[in-house]
Motif scaffolding. Structure first.
Motif, PDB file in Angstrom:
ATOM      1  N   ARG A   1      18.977  53.934  47.640  1.00 50.73           N
ATOM      2  CA  ARG A   1      18.143  54.875  47.636  1.00 50.73           C
ATOM      3  C   ARG A   1      19.138  56.134  47.050  1.00 50.73           C
ATOM      4  NH1 ARG A   1      13.470  54.801  51.153  1.00 50.73           N
ATOM      5  NH2 ARG A   1      13.019  57.003  50.524  1.00 50.73           N
ATOM      6  N   VAL A   2      19.661  56.044  45.809  1.00 55.46           N
ATOM      7  CA  VAL A   2      20.610  56.961  45.512  1.00 55.46           C
ATOM      8  C   VAL A   2      20.030  57.980  44.555  1.00 55.46           C
ATOM      9  CG1 VAL A   2      22.595  57.403  43.997  1.00 55.46           C
ATOM     10  CG2 VAL A   2      22.596  55.203  45.284  1.00 55.46           C
ATOM     11  N   PRO A   3      20.036  59.182  45.102  1.00 53.26           N
ATOM     12  CA  PRO A   3      19.237  60.200  43.986  1.00 53.26           C
ATOM     13  C   PRO A   3      19.807  60.046  42.631  1.00 53.26           C
ATOM     14  CG  PRO A   3      20.216  60.984  46.268  1.00 53.26           C
ATOM     15  CD  PRO A   3      20.732  59.771  45.889  1.00 53.26           C
ATOM     16  N   HIS A   4      18.667  60.505  41.834  1.00 44.07           N
ATOM     17  CA  HIS A   4      19.116  60.464  40.356  1.00 44.07           C
ATOM     18  C   HIS A   4      20.143  61.608  40.096  1.00 44.07           C
ATOM     19  CE1 HIS A   4      15.871  63.605  39.982  1.00 44.07           C
ATOM     20  NE2 HIS A   4      16.506  63.902  39.005  1.00 44.07           N
ATOM     21  N   ALA A   5      20.287  62.619  40.664  1.00 49.00           N
ATOM     22  CA  ALA A   5      21.271  63.777  40.514  1.00 49.00           C
ATOM     23  C   ALA A   5      21.979  64.160  41.888  1.00 49.00           C
ATOM     24  CB  ALA A   5      20.741  64.740  39.853  1.00 49.00           C
ATOM     25  N   LEU A   6      23.333  64.316  42.054  1.00 54.86           N
ATOM     26  CA  LEU A   6      23.953  64.587  42.833  1.00 54.86           C
ATOM     27  C   LEU A   6      24.732  65.819  42.698  1.00 54.86           C
ATOM     28  CD1 LEU A   6      25.139  60.985  44.600  1.00 54.86           C
ATOM     29  CD2 LEU A   6      23.561  62.984  45.763  1.00 54.86           C
ATOM     30  N   LEU A   7      24.861  66.982  43.336  1.00 54.81           N
ATOM     31  CA  LEU A   7      25.800  67.808  43.103  1.00 54.81           C
ATOM     32  C   LEU A   7      26.885  67.976  44.072  1.00 54.81           C
ATOM     33  CD1 LEU A   7      26.448  70.626  41.635  1.00 54.81           C
ATOM     34  CD2 LEU A   7      24.991  71.715  43.295  1.00 54.81           C
ATOM     35  N   PHE A   8      28.181  67.522  43.706  1.00 56.79           N
ATOM     36  CA  PHE A   8      29.248  67.621  44.765  1.00 56.79           C
ATOM     37  C   PHE A   8      29.916  69.132  44.473  1.00 56.79           C
ATOM     38  CE2 PHE A   8      30.393  62.747  44.344  1.00 56.79           C
ATOM     39  CZ  PHE A   8      29.051  62.614  44.689  1.00 56.79           C
ATOM     40  N   ALA A   9      29.636  70.043  45.593  1.00 55.95           N
ATOM     41  CA  ALA A   9      30.000  71.032  45.411  1.00 55.95           C
ATOM     42  C   ALA A   9      31.138  71.561  46.578  1.00 55.95           C
ATOM     43  CB  ALA A   9      28.623  72.234  46.001  1.00 55.95           C
ATOM     44  N   GLY A  10      32.025  72.277  46.186  1.00 54.46           N
ATOM     45  CA  GLY A  10      33.099  72.893  47.345  1.00 54.46           C
ATOM     46  C   GLY A  10      34.365  73.239  46.472  1.00 54.46           C
ATOM     47  N   PRO A  11      35.300  73.655  47.328  1.00 49.78           N
ATOM     48  CA  PRO A  11      36.586  74.268  46.726  1.00 49.78           C
ATOM     49  C   PRO A  11      37.378  73.228  45.979  1.00 49.78           C
ATOM     50  CG  PRO A  11      36.503  74.636  49.223  1.00 49.78           C
ATOM     51  CD  PRO A  11      35.341  73.730  48.773  1.00 49.78           C
ATOM     52  N   ALA A  12      38.126  73.662  44.890  1.00 48.14           N
ATOM     53  CA  ALA A  12      39.014  72.751  44.071  1.00 48.14           C
ATOM     54  C   ALA A  12      40.047  72.020  44.910  1.00 48.14           C
ATOM     55  CB  ALA A  12      39.644  73.461  42.995  1.00 48.14           C
ATOM     56  N   GLY A  13      40.165  70.857  44.404  1.00 49.43           N
ATOM     57  CA  GLY A  13      41.238  69.973  45.082  1.00 49.43           C
ATOM     58  C   GLY A  13      40.949  69.240  46.477  1.00 49.43           C
ATOM     59  N   THR A  14      39.491  69.365  46.935  1.00 54.97           N
ATOM     60  CA  THR A  14      39.119  68.670  47.967  1.00 54.97           C
ATOM     61  C   THR A  14      38.569  67.456  47.829  1.00 54.97           C
ATOM     62  OG1 THR A  14      36.817  69.754  47.628  1.00 54.97           O
ATOM     63  CG2 THR A  14      38.340  70.925  49.057  1.00 54.97           C
ATOM     64  N   GLY A  15      38.577  66.769  46.720  1.00 52.32           N
ATOM     65  CA  GLY A  15      38.307  65.382  46.365  1.00 52.32           C
ATOM     66  C   GLY A  15      36.828  64.925  45.906  1.00 52.32           C
TER      67      GLY A  15
ATOM     68  N   THR B   1      18.901  68.889  41.905  1.00 54.43           N
ATOM     69  CA  THR B   1      20.049  67.753  42.471  1.00 54.43           C
ATOM     70  C   THR B   1      19.937  67.710  44.021  1.00 54.43           C
ATOM     71  OG1 THR B   1      21.732  69.730  42.519  1.00 54.43           O
ATOM     72  CG2 THR B   1      21.468  68.426  40.359  1.00 54.43           C
ATOM     73  N   ARG B   2      20.484  66.905  44.646  1.00 54.10           N
ATOM     74  CA  ARG B   2      20.695  66.861  46.037  1.00 54.10           C
ATOM     75  C   ARG B   2      22.339  67.222  46.092  1.00 54.10           C
ATOM     76  NH1 ARG B   2      19.381  62.568  49.752  1.00 54.10           N
ATOM     77  NH2 ARG B   2      17.499  62.426  48.506  1.00 54.10           N
ATOM     78  N   ARG B   3      22.631  68.441  46.823  1.00 53.47           N
ATOM     79  CA  ARG B   3      23.558  68.768  47.077  1.00 53.47           C
ATOM     80  C   ARG B   3      24.552  68.214  48.067  1.00 53.47           C
ATOM     81  NH1 ARG B   3      25.559  75.179  46.805  1.00 53.47           N
ATOM     82  NH2 ARG B   3      27.126  75.205  48.486  1.00 53.47           N
ATOM     83  N   ILE B   4      25.656  68.046  47.810  1.00 53.62           N
ATOM     84  CA  ILE B   4      26.519  67.410  49.059  1.00 53.62           C
ATOM     85  C   ILE B   4      27.809  68.219  49.296  1.00 53.62           C
ATOM     86  CG2 ILE B   4      28.102  65.686  49.677  1.00 53.62           C
ATOM     87  CD1 ILE B   4      26.291  63.708  48.646  1.00 53.62           C
ATOM     88  N   ASP B   5      27.967  68.903  50.147  1.00 55.33           N
ATOM     89  CA  ASP B   5      29.280  69.904  50.226  1.00 55.33           C
ATOM     90  C   ASP B   5      30.339  69.303  50.932  1.00 55.33           C
ATOM     91  OD1 ASP B   5      28.208  72.661  49.702  1.00 55.33           O
ATOM     92  OD2 ASP B   5      26.740  72.056  51.281  1.00 55.33           O
ATOM     93  N   PHE B   6      31.499  69.518  50.015  1.00 56.15           N
ATOM     94  CA  PHE B   6      32.861  69.037  50.508  1.00 56.15           C
ATOM     95  C   PHE B   6      33.659  70.292  51.198  1.00 56.15           C
ATOM     96  CE2 PHE B   6      33.654  65.121  47.867  1.00 56.15           C
ATOM     97  CZ  PHE B   6      32.507  65.191  47.516  1.00 56.15           C
ATOM     98  N   PRO B   7      34.069  70.039  52.648  1.00 45.11           N
ATOM     99  CA  PRO B   7      34.877  71.101  53.172  1.00 45.11           C
ATOM    100  C   PRO B   7      36.215  70.924  52.687  1.00 45.11           C
ATOM    101  CG  PRO B   7      34.313  69.204  54.771  1.00 45.11           C
ATOM    102  CD  PRO B   7      33.690  68.844  53.408  1.00 45.11           C
ATOM    103  N   ARG B   8      37.085  72.001  52.902  1.00 47.27           N
ATOM    104  CA  ARG B   8      38.630  71.853  52.549  1.00 47.27           C
ATOM    105  C   ARG B   8      39.278  70.888  53.496  1.00 47.27           C
ATOM    106  NH1 ARG B   8      40.220  75.999  49.542  1.00 47.27           N
ATOM    107  NH2 ARG B   8      38.815  77.815  49.837  1.00 47.27           N
ATOM    108  N   LEU B   9      40.283  70.307  52.836  1.00 45.33           N
ATOM    109  CA  LEU B   9      40.966  68.991  53.665  1.00 45.33           C
ATOM    110  C   LEU B   9      41.680  69.802  54.891  1.00 45.33           C
ATOM    111  CD1 LEU B   9      42.414  67.127  50.699  1.00 45.33           C
ATOM    112  CD2 LEU B   9      40.629  66.576  52.018  1.00 45.33           C
ATOM    113  N   THR B  10      41.798  69.151  55.718  1.00 45.57           N
ATOM    114  CA  THR B  10      42.879  69.910  57.093  1.00 45.57           C
ATOM    115  C   THR B  10      44.328  69.418  56.746  1.00 45.57           C
ATOM    116  OG1 THR B  10      42.843  67.529  58.189  1.00 45.57           O
ATOM    117  CG2 THR B  10      40.959  69.123  58.643  1.00 45.57           C
ATOM    118  N   GLU B  11      44.996  70.232  57.168  1.00 51.24           N
ATOM    119  CA  GLU B  11      46.333  70.246  57.055  1.00 51.24           C
ATOM    120  C   GLU B  11      47.159  68.500  57.490  1.00 51.24           C
ATOM    121  OE1 GLU B  11      47.780  74.637  57.926  1.00 51.24           O
ATOM    122  OE2 GLU B  11      49.067  73.179  58.809  1.00 51.24           O
TER     123      GLU B  11
END
Ligand SMILES: [Zn+2]
Length: 374
Positions: free
Chosen positions: A24-38, A201-211
């Motif tokens: 059940r993969v949505p046809h459009a995903l939006l990966f959102a979040g700060p640069a460098g988080t993967g 789109t289905r939005r997926i948020d990427f948090p910053r990586l931890t130290e």
């Protein structure tokens, strides 16, 4: 790229893998979040899983022909749209013009950020974008049947930099998505993506990586010691792209230091033959790199001049640089410091003006011989 290659972001991985497992993969995903988080590595991992013909446990097998093609970013059903800087006519400005550079950059560093990509394009100061011409490309690519009979995946990197015409084409497709086509939109600034696109789109948020996550990745992937890894992790504000940038700059500073020390040694010995070789070795590097060396040399000259005043609070030197100053600082004094700084500025100006670098650096080294005995 597999999910297991992506640093941390466990809950995002779980969410995507659940979608894959349930088909059940949505046809459009939006990966959102700060640069460098993967976000981009995750998009590549998702694309690999979707295109793999022997997927196991919602993860690409890494060995089938499809996986091998995805690994070299050359799977015929994997398409990329990304910002570029137009060289000629804007009508012909499409991502595919830079596909070779793109594949190479991502293969070297899937955590590349926008600034890193501008560097690859060789246009640090210009703004890159996704031009209107891209819209016909998008339509054309998606109108062709999937070559392997499975999914088609389109990764759109930085959709916020899309020309309105290209964005409208994308929007039209998102309104009536072709079967078994998945769009992965990867955005550092999702608030700048057209609202009409976002809403499809289905939005997926990427948090910053931890130290801790960054430090662990640096230890495992770059064999950094505990203390160094922690220090870089503390500086990079949760961006692995920044952490890698930091590593590169460290390596470059060490190289600049070695070049500077060698130059001073050769000038002191008046070793013209070796100075020639020194100039040649610098001339082989790119102009931007040469200018950064000259900036570094200016800083080191200034630091060594200041060192003579014996006021450590005014000195900003690394351990190696400070050790060098103990013996070297006395050569930089009130009689020659301005002359040396002027020569460094002149050399930088000539490099900027495309004067033959070999001549510029050799000439500079000869002047240094004279200046250093004053
Ligand atoms: Zn596979």
């Amino acid at each position: 790229m597999k999910f297991s290659d992506v640093i941390a972001q466990t809950s995002v991985k779980q969410q995507l893998q659940r979608q894959l497992a349930a088909d059940r993969v949505p046809h459009a995903l939006l990966f959102a979040g700060p640069a460098g988080t993967g976000k981009l590595p995750m998009a590549l991992a998702m694309a690999s899983a979707l295109l793999c013909t022997a997927r196991r446990d919602a993860e690409a097998c890494g060995a089938c022909p499809a996986c091998r093609m995805t690994a070299s970013l050359a799977h015929p059903d994997l398409h990329f749209v990304f910002p570029i800087v137009s060289k000629g006519s804007a009508d012909a400005a499409v991502s595919d013009l830079y596909l070779k550079e793109w594949r190479q950059a991502l293969t070297e560093n899937p955590y590349i950020d926008y600034a890193g990509w501008l560097g690859e394009l060789g246009t640090d100061h210009k703004q890159a974008r996704i031009y209107a011409a891209e819209s016909t490309q998008i339509l054309r690519k998606l109108s062709v049947m999937s070559s392997q009979g499975g999914y088609k995946v389109m990764i759109v990197w930085q959709p916020e930099l899309m020309d309105p015409k290209a964005a409208n084409s994308l929007l039209k497709i998102l309104e009536e998505p072709p079967r078994r086509t998945v769009f992965l939109l990867v955005s550092d600034r999702p608030e700048r993506v057209l609202e009409t696109i976002r809403s499809r789109t289905r939005r997926i948020d990427f948090p910053r990586l931890t130290e801790a996550d960054v430090a662990q990745a640096l230890r495992q992937r770059h064999a950094l010691g505990d203390e160094d890894a922690r220090m870089v992790a503390r500086l990079c504000e949760g961006s692995y792209a920044r952490a890698l940038q930091e590593l590169r700059e460290d390596a470059e500073r060490a190289e600049d230091f070695d070049l500077f020390v060698l130059l001073m040694r050769l000038c002191y010995r008046r070793d013209i033959k070796e100075l020639h070789r020194w100039a040649d070795s610098l001339a082989e590097r790119g102009r931007e790199r040469q200018k950064r060396f000259l900036d570094y040399a200016q800083r080191l000259v200034r630091e060594n001049f200041v060192y003579n005043f014996r006021q450590p609070e005014l000195n900003y030197e690394s351990r190696r640089e400070a050790d060098f100053s103990v013996r070297f600082a006395r050569f930089i004094n009130e009689r020659n410091v301005i002359g040396i700084m002027d020569e460094l500025s002149l050399a930088a100006r000539d490099i900027e003006g495309n004067v033959n670098a070999r001549m510029v650096f050799f000439d500079f080294s000869l002047k240094m011989i004279v200046l250093l005995i004053q």
